[in-house]
Design a protein around this motif. Structure first.
Motif, PDB file in Angstrom:
ATOM      1  N   CYS A  36       6.489  37.012  54.173  1.00 50.54           N
ATOM      2  CA  CYS A  36       6.196  38.396  54.586  1.00 50.54           C
ATOM      3  C   CYS A  36       7.357  39.038  55.389  1.00 50.54           C
ATOM      4  O   CYS A  36       7.500  40.253  54.894  1.00 50.54           O
ATOM      5  N   ARG A  37       7.833  38.297  56.358  1.00 52.26           N
ATOM      6  CA  ARG A  37       8.929  39.004  57.244  1.00 52.26           C
ATOM      7  C   ARG A  37       9.981  39.192  56.461  1.00 52.26           C
ATOM      8  O   ARG A  37      10.668  40.244  56.631  1.00 52.26           O
ATOM      9  N   TRP A  62       4.562  41.342  47.994  1.00 48.28           N
ATOM     10  CA  TRP A  62       4.464  41.218  49.519  1.00 48.28           C
ATOM     11  C   TRP A  62       2.988  41.358  50.146  1.00 48.28           C
ATOM     12  O   TRP A  62       2.663  40.628  51.027  1.00 48.28           O
ATOM     13  N   LYS A  63       2.165  42.203  49.640  1.00 50.32           N
ATOM     14  CA  LYS A  63       0.787  42.577  49.822  1.00 50.32           C
ATOM     15  C   LYS A  63      -0.058  41.233  49.712  1.00 50.32           C
ATOM     16  O   LYS A  63      -0.576  40.804  50.694  1.00 50.32           O
ATOM     17  N   TYR A  70       1.157  38.071  49.827  1.00 51.60           N
ATOM     18  CA  TYR A  70       1.670  37.240  50.848  1.00 51.60           C
ATOM     19  C   TYR A  70       1.329  37.556  52.372  1.00 51.60           C
ATOM     20  O   TYR A  70       0.864  36.681  53.063  1.00 51.60           O
ATOM     21  N   HIS A  71       1.215  38.847  52.378  1.00 50.57           N
ATOM     22  CA  HIS A  71       0.505  39.376  53.782  1.00 50.57           C
ATOM     23  C   HIS A  71      -0.900  38.918  54.018  1.00 50.57           C
ATOM     24  O   HIS A  71      -1.066  38.150  55.139  1.00 50.57           O
ATOM     25  N   ASP A  82      -0.873  34.910  54.615  1.00 53.64           N
ATOM     26  CA  ASP A  82      -0.584  34.759  55.890  1.00 53.64           C
ATOM     27  C   ASP A  82      -2.009  35.033  56.800  1.00 53.64           C
ATOM     28  O   ASP A  82      -2.168  34.230  58.008  1.00 53.64           O
TER      29      ASP A  82
END
Length: 148
Positions: free
Chosen positions: A3-4, A33-34, A36-37, A40
């Motif tokens: 994410c980072r 990305w969403k 993986y967000h 997390d």
């Protein structure tokens, strides 16, 4: 970490550079990305989730399942609300429950942000539901009642 890394990528590279390097649209990469967000968030909250299963699942169904199991947990209620916003869940009864829970858990700052996002993103798509109207009415009248 993923994410980072993606967040940094979107900050330092133009959309064209991202698409050239990725080979697909930046929108598709933002969707990943969403995902993986949320992976997390699930990991931090100790909510087991497999990436492929999460990617393929109906997000509204997942949100309701999480809600049933953890509706008293403020952190998970926040994740459920964000999940519903990000994946356009338009179940008005469910939204009424989420808003009521955010209020009762005293998550006022987060509730304010959810109301703004709900208005901007989903407000016109939510079917009329008396319980949602009632939840909104309570949210609008409660501050005035507190002043009396």
């Amino acid at each position: 970490a993923k994410c980072r890394a993606l967040a940094v990528l979107f900050r330092i590279a133009s959309q064209e550079e991202v698409e050239l390097a990725y080979g697909n649209t930046a929108g598709e990469l933002r969707q990943i990305w969403k995902m993986y967000h949320y992976m997390d968030k699930f990991e931090r909250l100790r909510v087991p989730q497999d990436f492929k299963r999460f990617y393929q699942c109906h997000k509204g169904g997942l949100a309701i399942s999480l809600w049933r199991q953890h509706q008293g947990d403020p952190q998970i209620v926040q994740v459920v609300a964000a999940l519903c916003l990000d994946f356009a869940v338009t179940d008005s009864k469910f939204w009424a429950s989420i808003l009521s829970s955010l209020r009762s858990l005293h998550l006022h700052s987060f509730l304010r942000d959810v109301l703004v996002a709900l208005h901007e993103r989903l407000g016109a798509d939510l079917p009329h539901e008396p319980s949602l109207s009632e939840a909104f009415a309570v949210l609008l009248t409660e501050p005035g009642e507190a002043l009396r």
